[in-house]
Design a protein around this motif. Structure first.
Motif, PDB file in Angstrom:
ATOM      1  N   SER A  39       0.839  -1.204   0.000  1.00  0.00           N
ATOM      2  CA  SER A  39       0.000   0.000   0.000  1.00  0.00           C
ATOM      3  C   SER A  39       0.870   1.250   0.000  1.00  0.00           C
ATOM      4  O   SER A  39       2.098   1.176   0.100  1.00  0.00           O
ATOM      5  N   GLY A  40       0.248   2.408  -0.093  1.00  0.00           N
ATOM      6  CA  GLY A  40       0.975   3.674  -0.030  1.00  0.00           C
ATOM      7  C   GLY A  40       2.019   3.803  -1.122  1.00  0.00           C
ATOM      8  O   GLY A  40       1.774   3.482  -2.285  1.00  0.00           O
ATOM      9  N   GLU A  41       3.227   4.268  -0.741  1.00  0.00           N
ATOM     10  CA  GLU A  41       4.303   4.445  -1.703  1.00  0.00           C
ATOM     11  C   GLU A  41       4.740   3.117  -2.307  1.00  0.00           C
ATOM     12  O   GLU A  41       5.122   3.037  -3.476  1.00  0.00           O
ATOM     13  N   LEU A  42       4.677   2.051  -1.509  1.00  0.00           N
ATOM     14  CA  LEU A  42       5.030   0.724  -2.022  1.00  0.00           C
ATOM     15  C   LEU A  42       4.044   0.310  -3.105  1.00  0.00           C
ATOM     16  O   LEU A  42       4.420  -0.295  -4.110  1.00  0.00           O
ATOM     17  N   GLY A  43       2.765   0.628  -2.881  1.00  0.00           N
ATOM     18  CA  GLY A  43       1.739   0.304  -3.867  1.00  0.00           C
ATOM     19  C   GLY A  43       1.963   1.043  -5.175  1.00  0.00           C
ATOM     20  O   GLY A  43       1.759   0.486  -6.265  1.00  0.00           O
ATOM     21  N   LYS A  44       2.412   2.287  -5.085  1.00  0.00           N
ATOM     22  CA  LYS A  44       2.699   3.065  -6.302  1.00  0.00           C
ATOM     23  C   LYS A  44       3.858   2.432  -7.072  1.00  0.00           C
ATOM     24  O   LYS A  44       3.848   2.383  -8.301  1.00  0.00           O
ATOM     25  N   ALA A  45       4.844   1.942  -6.331  1.00  0.00           N
ATOM     26  CA  ALA A  45       5.990   1.288  -6.977  1.00  0.00           C
ATOM     27  C   ALA A  45       5.552   0.013  -7.690  1.00  0.00           C
ATOM     28  O   ALA A  45       6.023  -0.292  -8.790  1.00  0.00           O
ATOM     29  N   VAL A  46       4.633  -0.732  -7.078  1.00  0.00           N
ATOM     30  CA  VAL A  46       4.096  -1.949  -7.686  1.00  0.00           C
ATOM     31  C   VAL A  46       3.347  -1.612  -8.964  1.00  0.00           C
ATOM     32  O   VAL A  46       3.518  -2.266 -10.004  1.00  0.00           O
ATOM     33  N   THR A  47       2.512  -0.596  -8.912  1.00  0.00           N
ATOM     34  CA  THR A  47       1.734  -0.176 -10.081  1.00  0.00           C
ATOM     35  C   THR A  47       2.648   0.171 -11.249  1.00  0.00           C
ATOM     36  O   THR A  47       2.374  -0.178 -12.406  1.00  0.00           O
ATOM     37  N   GLN A  48       3.761   0.841 -10.958  1.00  0.00           N
ATOM     38  CA  GLN A  48       4.704   1.216 -12.012  1.00  0.00           C
ATOM     39  C   GLN A  48       5.385  -0.011 -12.608  1.00  0.00           C
ATOM     40  O   GLN A  48       5.563  -0.107 -13.824  1.00  0.00           O
ATOM     41  N   LEU A  49       5.750  -0.966 -11.760  1.00  0.00           N
ATOM     42  CA  LEU A  49       6.367  -2.195 -12.263  1.00  0.00           C
ATOM     43  C   LEU A  49       5.429  -2.916 -13.227  1.00  0.00           C
ATOM     44  O   LEU A  49       5.854  -3.400 -14.284  1.00  0.00           O
ATOM     45  N   VAL A  50       4.171  -2.999 -12.843  1.00  0.00           N
ATOM     46  CA  VAL A  50       3.188  -3.691 -13.679  1.00  0.00           C
ATOM     47  C   VAL A  50       2.972  -2.944 -14.992  1.00  0.00           C
ATOM     48  O   VAL A  50       2.899  -3.555 -16.070  1.00  0.00           O
ATOM     49  N   ALA A  51       2.894  -1.630 -14.932  1.00  0.00           N
ATOM     50  CA  ALA A  51       2.701  -0.828 -16.148  1.00  0.00           C
ATOM     51  C   ALA A  51       3.876  -1.014 -17.102  1.00  0.00           C
ATOM     52  O   ALA A  51       3.687  -1.163 -18.321  1.00  0.00           O
TER      53      ALA A  51
ATOM     54  N   GLU B 150      -2.776  -7.813 -14.073  1.00  0.00           N
ATOM     55  CA  GLU B 150      -3.686  -6.935 -13.334  1.00  0.00           C
ATOM     56  C   GLU B 150      -3.337  -7.051 -11.853  1.00  0.00           C
ATOM     57  O   GLU B 150      -3.487  -8.119 -11.259  1.00  0.00           O
ATOM     58  N   GLU B 151      -2.815  -5.979 -11.276  1.00  0.00           N
ATOM     59  CA  GLU B 151      -2.444  -6.022  -9.854  1.00  0.00           C
ATOM     60  C   GLU B 151      -3.619  -5.566  -9.003  1.00  0.00           C
ATOM     61  O   GLU B 151      -4.277  -4.573  -9.316  1.00  0.00           O
ATOM     62  N   VAL B 152      -3.877  -6.324  -7.933  1.00  0.00           N
ATOM     63  CA  VAL B 152      -5.020  -6.043  -7.068  1.00  0.00           C
ATOM     64  C   VAL B 152      -4.555  -6.022  -5.614  1.00  0.00           C
ATOM     65  O   VAL B 152      -4.084  -7.039  -5.092  1.00  0.00           O
ATOM     66  N   TYR B 153      -4.679  -4.878  -4.974  1.00  0.00           N
ATOM     67  CA  TYR B 153      -4.319  -4.770  -3.554  1.00  0.00           C
ATOM     68  C   TYR B 153      -5.385  -5.482  -2.725  1.00  0.00           C
ATOM     69  O   TYR B 153      -6.569  -5.228  -2.877  1.00  0.00           O
ATOM     70  N   GLN B 154      -4.940  -6.382  -1.837  1.00  0.00           N
ATOM     71  CA  GLN B 154      -5.885  -7.187  -1.057  1.00  0.00           C
ATOM     72  C   GLN B 154      -5.767  -6.946   0.450  1.00  0.00           C
ATOM     73  O   GLN B 154      -6.166  -7.799   1.241  1.00  0.00           O
ATOM     74  N   GLY B 155      -5.224  -5.805   0.847  1.00  0.00           N
ATOM     75  CA  GLY B 155      -5.099  -5.518   2.269  1.00  0.00           C
ATOM     76  C   GLY B 155      -3.818  -6.096   2.846  1.00  0.00           C
ATOM     77  O   GLY B 155      -2.852  -6.343   2.128  1.00  0.00           O
TER      78      GLY B 155
ATOM     79  N   ALA C 209      16.678  -3.048  -9.499  1.00  0.00           N
ATOM     80  CA  ALA C 209      17.306  -1.768  -9.158  1.00  0.00           C
ATOM     81  C   ALA C 209      16.244  -0.692  -8.907  1.00  0.00           C
ATOM     82  O   ALA C 209      16.308   0.053  -7.922  1.00  0.00           O
ATOM     83  N   LYS C 210      15.247  -0.627  -9.790  1.00  0.00           N
ATOM     84  CA  LYS C 210      14.167   0.360  -9.626  1.00  0.00           C
ATOM     85  C   LYS C 210      13.367   0.073  -8.352  1.00  0.00           C
ATOM     86  O   LYS C 210      13.033   0.992  -7.595  1.00  0.00           O
ATOM     87  N   TRP C 211      13.041  -1.207  -8.141  1.00  0.00           N
ATOM     88  CA  TRP C 211      12.284  -1.595  -6.952  1.00  0.00           C
ATOM     89  C   TRP C 211      13.054  -1.215  -5.676  1.00  0.00           C
ATOM     90  O   TRP C 211      12.497  -0.677  -4.731  1.00  0.00           O
ATOM     91  N   HIS C 212      14.342  -1.493  -5.676  1.00  0.00           N
ATOM     92  CA  HIS C 212      15.194  -1.213  -4.514  1.00  0.00           C
ATOM     93  C   HIS C 212      15.225   0.276  -4.170  1.00  0.00           C
ATOM     94  O   HIS C 212      15.007   0.666  -3.013  1.00  0.00           O
ATOM     95  N   ILE C 213      15.501   1.120  -5.160  1.00  0.00           N
ATOM     96  CA  ILE C 213      15.661   2.545  -4.840  1.00  0.00           C
ATOM     97  C   ILE C 213      14.328   3.212  -4.515  1.00  0.00           C
ATOM     98  O   ILE C 213      14.292   4.232  -3.823  1.00  0.00           O
ATOM     99  N   ASN C 214      13.234   2.632  -4.995  1.00  0.00           N
ATOM    100  CA  ASN C 214      11.921   3.214  -4.713  1.00  0.00           C
ATOM    101  C   ASN C 214      11.301   2.721  -3.414  1.00  0.00           C
ATOM    102  O   ASN C 214      10.329   3.303  -2.925  1.00  0.00           O
ATOM    103  N   THR C 215      11.848   1.625  -2.862  1.00  0.00           N
ATOM    104  CA  THR C 215      11.233   1.047  -1.664  1.00  0.00           C
ATOM    105  C   THR C 215      12.203   0.840  -0.502  1.00  0.00           C
ATOM    106  O   THR C 215      11.797   0.842   0.651  1.00  0.00           O
ATOM    107  N   GLY C 216      13.476   0.606  -0.801  1.00  0.00           N
ATOM    108  CA  GLY C 216      14.433   0.287   0.259  1.00  0.00           C
ATOM    109  C   GLY C 216      14.605  -1.197   0.486  1.00  0.00           C
ATOM    110  O   GLY C 216      15.469  -1.621   1.251  1.00  0.00           O
ATOM    111  N   TYR C 217      13.788  -2.026  -0.197  1.00  0.00           N
ATOM    112  CA  TYR C 217      13.973  -3.471  -0.086  1.00  0.00           C
ATOM    113  C   TYR C 217      15.247  -3.886  -0.821  1.00  0.00           C
ATOM    114  O   TYR C 217      15.677  -3.238  -1.772  1.00  0.00           O
ATOM    115  N   PHE C 218      15.830  -5.003  -0.375  1.00  0.00           N
ATOM    116  CA  PHE C 218      17.025  -5.534  -1.029  1.00  0.00           C
ATOM    117  C   PHE C 218      16.734  -5.909  -2.475  1.00  0.00           C
ATOM    118  O   PHE C 218      15.669  -6.447  -2.776  1.00  0.00           O
ATOM    119  N   PRO C 219      17.707  -5.737  -3.370  1.00  0.00           N
ATOM    120  CA  PRO C 219      17.604  -6.402  -4.664  1.00  0.00           C
ATOM    121  C   PRO C 219      17.809  -7.900  -4.421  1.00  0.00           C
ATOM    122  O   PRO C 219      18.639  -8.282  -3.601  1.00  0.00           O
TER     123      PRO C 219
END
Length: 479
Positions: free
Chosen positions: A81-93, A105-110, A380-390
């Protein structure tokens, strides 16, 4: 191109009819007499008309034989959710734009728990996802559910190279030498400390505490002028990490990896030693008990009220940015007791699981999406946008990761800690089907010890007993 040909067919036929009509008018004007027309010209006209009709027929046949193929749809349930959700949406796009034959089709489920419960409810109806993100402590349930296709099947079928993926991350999701799911968002806990407070207390800001004993000494020095040395959230994940960092297993049977776990070991020496130290920090008033939420300890740290805290590596960017203009943030490995054995950290976060109640082409399409997410540039994109490890080592060669590491040098601590971890059953992490409940029970035991209702050993003895009972009940349901 096929669609264009189909659309052009009526136009071609209309043109042919206009031409034929024009010829008919001319012939009528001449009394309908073709006697004056050369024989070869008449034959050519007939041949042309026949050729056009034949070409049109061929195009119709080709269009029928090769209809426009619809892209394979992959439904992905996630809990970002939040900023992480935006990063997911961009990856899918980005994936959908580069893969016209597959549409995700990405679906947030709580929350993770919400999503897992919805998945359980969908199994009979097949109304669930093609792909689902599940937190690491849900792995045992996913394997036991028999509702998934292990990603190892796809790896083996095409000899997919996993050599560049992080071994210590893959280790968590590997059971019986088979990778069941692909890691996605991965983190581990590190010690955050206020370098300015360290300087003011006469401590070396470049030498953070590495042991339980050093943490207590630093906390004592930092506790002054209305500020407190430390605060660690009452989070079961931290207890699990303290075990692994001592090379100690959390469950029997090789942490549930050599055989199904039947007993909790949370009351082992590693647990008692940890809880006794933690309680002593609180009782000595050099650490605050702010409850179970890491958000509360994070706020206290950023407000300069405490000098040290524990938090996920995924929080690093937010913590460093939040401290800008106020103080410099230092980072260090997770502490452990003096003389503890070799160990390390267990990865946290979640992984991606392919559901087996979907058609083969849909599962294959989900695998294609997983491979895209594992690419170095995507990671690389996921890492810098979220802080999670590559999850792939090659991501560190990407320029945006190098730039991010220069801007946030504290993240090197997290990477070094991951790479310093020695893979073993202890650092692979415990496996049990009741992990969410077990985590809650441990948090309750910590609270009981802090509150003085039970001493650390008694609190953990009772917790181990309660967890063991839940494990037994669960094991009966899957046998």
């Amino acid at each position: 191109m096929k669609a264009w040909k189909q659309a052009g067919l009526p136009v071609a036929m209309a043109g042919l009819m206009v031409a034929l009509a024009a010829c008919g008018s001319t012939n009528a004007a001449n009394g309908g007499n073709n006697a004056n027309k050369p024989a070869n010209t008449e034959a050519a006209d007939t041949a042309q008309a026949g050729g056009d009709e034949s070409a049109a027929a061929n195009e119709q046949a080709n269009a029928a034989a090769n209809p426009q193929k619809e892209p394979v749809k992959v439904v992905w349930w996630h809990s970002m959710s939040g900023e992480l959700g935006k990063a997911v949406t961009q990856l899918v796009a980005d994936f959908n734009a580069s893969h016209p034959d597959i549409q995700v089709e990405e679906v947030y489920q709580g929350t993770y728990d919400d999503s897992l419960n919805k998945m359980k409810a969908s199994l009979d109806s097949k109304s669930g996802p093609s792909l689902i993100q599940v937190y690491e402590i849900g792995s045992k349930f996913m394997v036991d559910s028999k509702a998934i296709t292990p990603v190892q099947d796809f790896i083996d079928s095409e000899n997919y190279d996993v050599s560049n993926l992080e071994e210590n991350i893959l280790g968590y999701y590997t059971f019986d030498n088979k990778l069941y799911s692909m890691p996605f968002n991965t983190s581990n806990p590190i010690l955050y400390y206020n370098k300015d407070m360290f300087k003011a207390a006469g401590l070396d800001p470049e030498k953070p505490p590495a042991t339980y004993e050093e943490v207590k000494n630093a906390a004592k020095a930092l506790t002054k002028d209305g500020k407190t040395g430390a605060s660690f959230a009452i989070y079961g994940w931290f207890m699990e990490q303290f075990f692994a960092n001592q090379g100690a297993e959390y469950d029997n049977n090789g942490n549930g990896r050599t055989d199904t776990a039947t007993e909790s070991l949370v009351n082992a020496d590693a647990g008692v030693k940890t809880l006794t130290w933690w309680k002593d920090l609180v009782d000595s008033k050099v650490a605050l008990n702010l409850g179970r939420k890491t958000d509360d300890t994070k706020k206290a740290f950023l407000a300069g009220q405490i000098g040290m805290t524990l938090d996920s590596t995924a929080s690093l960017r937010g913590i460093v940015d939040g401290a800008k203009g106020k103080f410099e943030v230092g980072t260090a490995f997770l502490p452990k007791p003096e003389g503890a054995g070799d160990g390390g950290v267990v990865v946290g976060g979640a992984s991606l699981w392919i559901m087996n109640n979907k058609p083969a082409d849909e599962q294959k399409a989900a695998w294609e999406f997983i491979k895209y997410l594992a690419q170095p540039d995507t990671q690389a994109k996921w890492h810098i946008n979220t802080g999670y490890f590559p999850i792939t080592k090659k991501a560190y060669d990407e320029q945006i990761v190098k730039d991010n590491m220069a801007a946030y040098p504290q993240f090197k601590t997290a990477v070094d800690q991951l790479h310093a971890t020695k893979l073993s059953p202890a650092t692979q992490g415990a496996v049990m089907g009741v992990f969410p409940e077990a985590r809650q029970i441990v948090e309750g035991a910590i609270e009981e010890a802090f509150g003085g209702q039970k001493d650390p050993k008694a609190a953990l003895d009772d917790a181990a007993k309660a967890i063991t009972e839940k494990i037994a009940t669960y094991n009966k349901t899957v046998q």
